[in-house]
Design a protein around this motif. Structure first.
Motif, PDB file in Angstrom:
ATOM      1  N   CYS A 184       0.832  -1.207   0.000  1.00  0.00           N
ATOM      2  CA  CYS A 184       0.000   0.000   0.000  1.00  0.00           C
ATOM      3  C   CYS A 184       0.860   1.247   0.000  1.00  0.00           C
ATOM      4  O   CYS A 184       0.876   1.996  -0.958  1.00  0.00           O
ATOM      5  CB  CYS A 184      -0.968   0.035   1.171  1.00  0.00           C
ATOM      6  N   ALA A 185       1.604   1.451   1.067  1.00  0.00           N
ATOM      7  CA  ALA A 185       2.443   2.650   1.165  1.00  0.00           C
ATOM      8  C   ALA A 185       3.318   2.769  -0.077  1.00  0.00           C
ATOM      9  O   ALA A 185       3.483   3.853  -0.637  1.00  0.00           O
ATOM     10  CB  ALA A 185       3.299   2.568   2.415  1.00  0.00           C
ATOM     11  N   GLY A 186       3.861   1.650  -0.534  1.00  0.00           N
ATOM     12  CA  GLY A 186       4.726   1.658  -1.709  1.00  0.00           C
ATOM     13  C   GLY A 186       3.942   1.860  -2.998  1.00  0.00           C
ATOM     14  O   GLY A 186       4.265   2.720  -3.808  1.00  0.00           O
ATOM     15  N   ALA A 187       2.884   1.065  -3.176  1.00  0.00           N
ATOM     16  CA  ALA A 187       2.126   1.111  -4.432  1.00  0.00           C
ATOM     17  C   ALA A 187       1.438   2.459  -4.623  1.00  0.00           C
ATOM     18  O   ALA A 187       1.465   3.025  -5.719  1.00  0.00           O
ATOM     19  CB  ALA A 187       1.099  -0.019  -4.460  1.00  0.00           C
ATOM     20  N   VAL A 188       0.851   2.991  -3.570  1.00  0.00           N
ATOM     21  CA  VAL A 188       0.153   4.272  -3.716  1.00  0.00           C
ATOM     22  C   VAL A 188       1.174   5.415  -3.833  1.00  0.00           C
ATOM     23  O   VAL A 188       0.957   6.383  -4.557  1.00  0.00           O
ATOM     24  CB  VAL A 188      -0.894   4.500  -2.584  1.00  0.00           C
ATOM     25  N   GLY A 189       2.317   5.251  -3.186  1.00  0.00           N
ATOM     26  CA  GLY A 189       3.396   6.231  -3.326  1.00  0.00           C
ATOM     27  C   GLY A 189       3.922   6.253  -4.754  1.00  0.00           C
ATOM     28  O   GLY A 189       4.191   7.308  -5.325  1.00  0.00           O
ATOM     29  N   TYR A 190       4.030   5.071  -5.333  1.00  0.00           N
ATOM     30  CA  TYR A 190       4.456   4.932  -6.725  1.00  0.00           C
ATOM     31  C   TYR A 190       3.448   5.611  -7.648  1.00  0.00           C
ATOM     32  O   TYR A 190       3.812   6.347  -8.562  1.00  0.00           O
ATOM     33  CB  TYR A 190       4.577   3.438  -7.047  1.00  0.00           C
ATOM     34  N   ARG A 191       2.162   5.386  -7.360  1.00  0.00           N
ATOM     35  CA  ARG A 191       1.129   6.030  -8.168  1.00  0.00           C
ATOM     36  C   ARG A 191       1.202   7.554  -8.031  1.00  0.00           C
ATOM     37  O   ARG A 191       1.079   8.287  -9.009  1.00  0.00           O
ATOM     38  CB  ARG A 191      -0.254   5.522  -7.740  1.00  0.00           C
ATOM     39  N   ALA A 192       1.417   8.027  -6.804  1.00  0.00           N
ATOM     40  CA  ALA A 192       1.525   9.475  -6.561  1.00  0.00           C
ATOM     41  C   ALA A 192       2.697  10.055  -7.354  1.00  0.00           C
ATOM     42  O   ALA A 192       2.587  11.126  -7.952  1.00  0.00           O
ATOM     43  CB  ALA A 192       1.697   9.744  -5.074  1.00  0.00           C
ATOM     44  N   LEU A 193       3.801   9.332  -7.376  1.00  0.00           N
ATOM     45  CA  LEU A 193       4.984   9.808  -8.093  1.00  0.00           C
ATOM     46  C   LEU A 193       4.714   9.825  -9.608  1.00  0.00           C
ATOM     47  O   LEU A 193       5.120  10.744 -10.306  1.00  0.00           O
ATOM     48  CB  LEU A 193       6.180   8.904  -7.756  1.00  0.00           C
ATOM     49  N   LYS A 194       3.976   8.823 -10.097  1.00  0.00           N
ATOM     50  CA  LYS A 194       3.597   8.819 -11.515  1.00  0.00           C
ATOM     51  C   LYS A 194       2.721  10.043 -11.822  1.00  0.00           C
ATOM     52  O   LYS A 194       2.924  10.736 -12.804  1.00  0.00           O
ATOM     53  CB  LYS A 194       2.789   7.552 -11.855  1.00  0.00           C
ATOM     54  N   LEU A 195       1.741  10.300 -10.936  1.00  0.00           N
ATOM     55  CA  LEU A 195       0.821  11.411 -11.175  1.00  0.00           C
ATOM     56  C   LEU A 195       1.513  12.767 -11.034  1.00  0.00           C
ATOM     57  O   LEU A 195       1.052  13.758 -11.572  1.00  0.00           O
ATOM     58  CB  LEU A 195      -0.366  11.346 -10.197  1.00  0.00           C
ATOM     59  N   ALA A 196       2.617  12.798 -10.305  1.00  0.00           N
ATOM     60  CA  ALA A 196       3.350  14.062 -10.137  1.00  0.00           C
ATOM     61  C   ALA A 196       3.985  14.494 -11.453  1.00  0.00           C
ATOM     62  O   ALA A 196       4.299  15.662 -11.646  1.00  0.00           O
ATOM     63  CB  ALA A 196       4.417  13.917  -9.055  1.00  0.00           C
ATOM     64  N   GLY A 197       4.153  13.553 -12.374  1.00  0.00           N
ATOM     65  CA  GLY A 197       4.699  13.882 -13.685  1.00  0.00           C
ATOM     66  C   GLY A 197       6.137  14.371 -13.647  1.00  0.00           C
ATOM     67  O   GLY A 197       6.545  15.204 -14.452  1.00  0.00           O
ATOM     68  N   MET A 198       6.923  13.842 -12.720  1.00  0.00           N
ATOM     69  CA  MET A 198       8.330  14.231 -12.545  1.00  0.00           C
ATOM     70  C   MET A 198       9.178  13.963 -13.785  1.00  0.00           C
ATOM     71  O   MET A 198       8.988  12.965 -14.475  1.00  0.00           O
ATOM     72  CB  MET A 198       8.957  13.367 -11.442  1.00  0.00           C
ATOM     73  N   LYS A 199      10.155  14.824 -13.974  1.00  0.00           N
ATOM     74  CA  LYS A 199      11.211  14.539 -14.968  1.00  0.00           C
ATOM     75  C   LYS A 199      12.531  14.571 -14.214  1.00  0.00           C
ATOM     76  O   LYS A 199      12.672  15.322 -13.238  1.00  0.00           O
ATOM     77  CB  LYS A 199      11.220  15.607 -16.048  1.00  0.00           C
ATOM     78  N   ASP A 200      13.490  13.768 -14.678  1.00  0.00           N
ATOM     79  CA  ASP A 200      14.783  13.725 -13.987  1.00  0.00           C
ATOM     80  C   ASP A 200      15.410  15.125 -13.970  1.00  0.00           C
ATOM     81  O   ASP A 200      15.443  15.801 -14.992  1.00  0.00           O
ATOM     82  CB  ASP A 200      15.714  12.720 -14.681  1.00  0.00           C
ATOM     83  N   GLY A 201      15.869  15.533 -12.812  1.00  0.00           N
ATOM     84  CA  GLY A 201      16.477  16.852 -12.675  1.00  0.00           C
ATOM     85  C   GLY A 201      15.544  17.850 -12.007  1.00  0.00           C
ATOM     86  O   GLY A 201      15.985  18.860 -11.466  1.00  0.00           O
ATOM     87  N   GLN A 202      14.226  17.554 -12.030  1.00  0.00           N
ATOM     88  CA  GLN A 202      13.286  18.433 -11.344  1.00  0.00           C
ATOM     89  C   GLN A 202      13.321  18.157  -9.845  1.00  0.00           C
ATOM     90  O   GLN A 202      13.610  17.035  -9.430  1.00  0.00           O
ATOM     91  CB  GLN A 202      11.868  18.194 -11.867  1.00  0.00           C
ATOM     92  N   ASN A 203      13.011  19.181  -9.078  1.00  0.00           N
ATOM     93  CA  ASN A 203      13.032  19.012  -7.624  1.00  0.00           C
ATOM     94  C   ASN A 203      11.715  18.457  -7.110  1.00  0.00           C
ATOM     95  O   ASN A 203      10.649  18.870  -7.548  1.00  0.00           O
ATOM     96  CB  ASN A 203      13.307  20.354  -6.950  1.00  0.00           C
ATOM     97  N   LEU A 204      11.838  17.541  -6.178  1.00  0.00           N
ATOM     98  CA  LEU A 204      10.646  16.910  -5.589  1.00  0.00           C
ATOM     99  C   LEU A 204      10.562  17.247  -4.109  1.00  0.00           C
ATOM    100  O   LEU A 204      11.569  17.173  -3.391  1.00  0.00           O
ATOM    101  CB  LEU A 204      10.739  15.382  -5.753  1.00  0.00           C
ATOM    102  N   GLY A 205       9.378  17.628  -3.653  1.00  0.00           N
ATOM    103  CA  GLY A 205       9.141  17.836  -2.227  1.00  0.00           C
ATOM    104  C   GLY A 205       8.251  16.729  -1.693  1.00  0.00           C
ATOM    105  O   GLY A 205       7.361  16.239  -2.387  1.00  0.00           O
TER     106      GLY A 205
END
Ligand SMILES: [Zn+2]
Ligand SMILES: [Zn+2]
Length: 343
Positions: A153-174
């Motif tokens: 759960c914590a991992g799978a939903v965290g993974y989904r959250a990270l996908k939805l964040a639309g991150m690109k390498d080099g961008q800063n994440l909070g």
């Protein structure tokens, strides 16, 4: 069988033993279902939302728990993926209709008939549970049962959250809030986006120190201003003020992903502090994460095995589920809490 059972919703502030240890009948799997002999079950913040009535179970008594690892004890007509003795994991998604618009579009997490493990169906705070075979997942060998549980759960939903964040390498994440999900997302982000820096906002000094040891570039309180503006922020706190504070730290065109099934009302008045020009102007986005799809669970388990991501875990006996829940509520957190159902 032995189970920790929730009989009604209550306020954990006043009732610190919401679950009772009971002897209830071992469930019988219907066709298409498997019977799982439960080994361990993770403890999730969503259980607090269920107990306190923010996302109440539709019937009582109910067995909570949706990060379940066990072995297949019985198969039925219509099952074929697993055989007796196979290790499986069960996550928050217990079933979806398979025929509605969302299911057909591959967004089963939004299905109106979505059923959650440990809320709409009995979960893993017990010695056995049943689940539709299609909603059980193989668990990669590199993980012990205890290590695998929080990934579900914590991992799978965290993974989904990270996908939805639309991150690109080099961008800063909070990351605002640093519990079971936050620490797994930090590990995942460091692997997937090696050129990105991760900024962690956490209320307790212990959590901040923990984030540092896992490689956070900067740590501070949820109310702190970050040293630079952030492209993506994931919020896993149960309240509102960190949402407003996070919007203040977001860069132009940035996205805030709220990973919480419900928010508590205690500080809802903070929302009146929202200032359009400071918090929303310049195309800032807010998106929530709802549930998980099966593929989030499967993809994350495979990724976690490959990296590998092993969660920091605190173990409790099944009988001590109340203690684990109260400690979660009181934010005595270091990593993820897991119940050992069998000694
Ligand atoms: Zn959960
Ligand atoms: Zn559906």
């Amino acid at each position: 069988m032995k189970a920790m059972v929730l009989r009604r919703t209550c306020d954990l502030e006043h009732d610190k033993t919401p679950l009772g240890l009971r002897d209830i009948p071992t469930p019988t799997p219907a066709n298409g279902e498997i019977l799982v002999r439960v080994s361990v079950c993770g403890v999730c913040h969503t259980e607090l939302d269920e107990i306190e009535g923010r996302t109440p179970p539709p019937r009582f008594p109910v067995v909570l728990g949706h990060q379940v690892v066990g072995v297949v004890d019985k198969t039925t007509r219509g099952t074929s993926r697993f055989k007796t003795g196979d290790r499986v994991g069960v996550a928050w998604i217990y079933s979806a209709c398979g025929t509605c618009r969302f299911c057909r579009e591959g967004r089963e997490n939004l299905c109106p008939q979505f059923k959650a493990t440990g809320r709409d169906a009995d979960g893993g705070y017990a010695e056995w549970m049943t689940v539709p075979e299609a909603f059980a997942h193989p668990v990669p060998k590199v993980f012990t049962d205890v290590e695998a549980a929080p990934l579900l759960c914590a991992g799978a939903v965290g993974y989904r959250a990270l996908k939805l964040a639309g991150m690109k390498d080099g961008q800063n994440l909070g990351l605002t809030g640093f519990g079971a999900s936050g620490h797994l997302v930090l590990k995942l982000a460091r692997h997937r986006y090696p050129r990105s820096s991760v900024f962690v906002f956490a209320r307790s000094a212990k959590e901040r120190e923990f984030a540092r040891t896992l490689g956070a570039a900067w740590v501070g309180d949820t109310a702190d201003e970050s040293p630079e503006k952030l492209d993506c922020i994931i919020d896993t706190t149960p309240v509102w003020k960190p949402v407003v504070d996070a919007l203040g730290n977001l860069s132009a065109g940035g996205r805030l992903v709220i990973n919480a099934i419900r928010k508590e009302d205690v500080d809802k008045s903070c929302l009146l502090g929202l200032d359009y020009s400071r918090h929303l102007w310049l195309e800032k986005e807010i998106k929530s994460v709802a549930n998980v799809e099966r593929r989030d669970v499967i993809e994350f388990l495979e990724l976690a095995a490959e990296i590998p991501i092993k969660p920091e875990v605190q173990e409790y006996r099944l009988e001590d589920a109340n203690q684990a829940l109260v400690e979660l509520k009181e934010r005595k957190i270091r990593g993820a809490k897991v119940l050992k159902v069998r000694p």
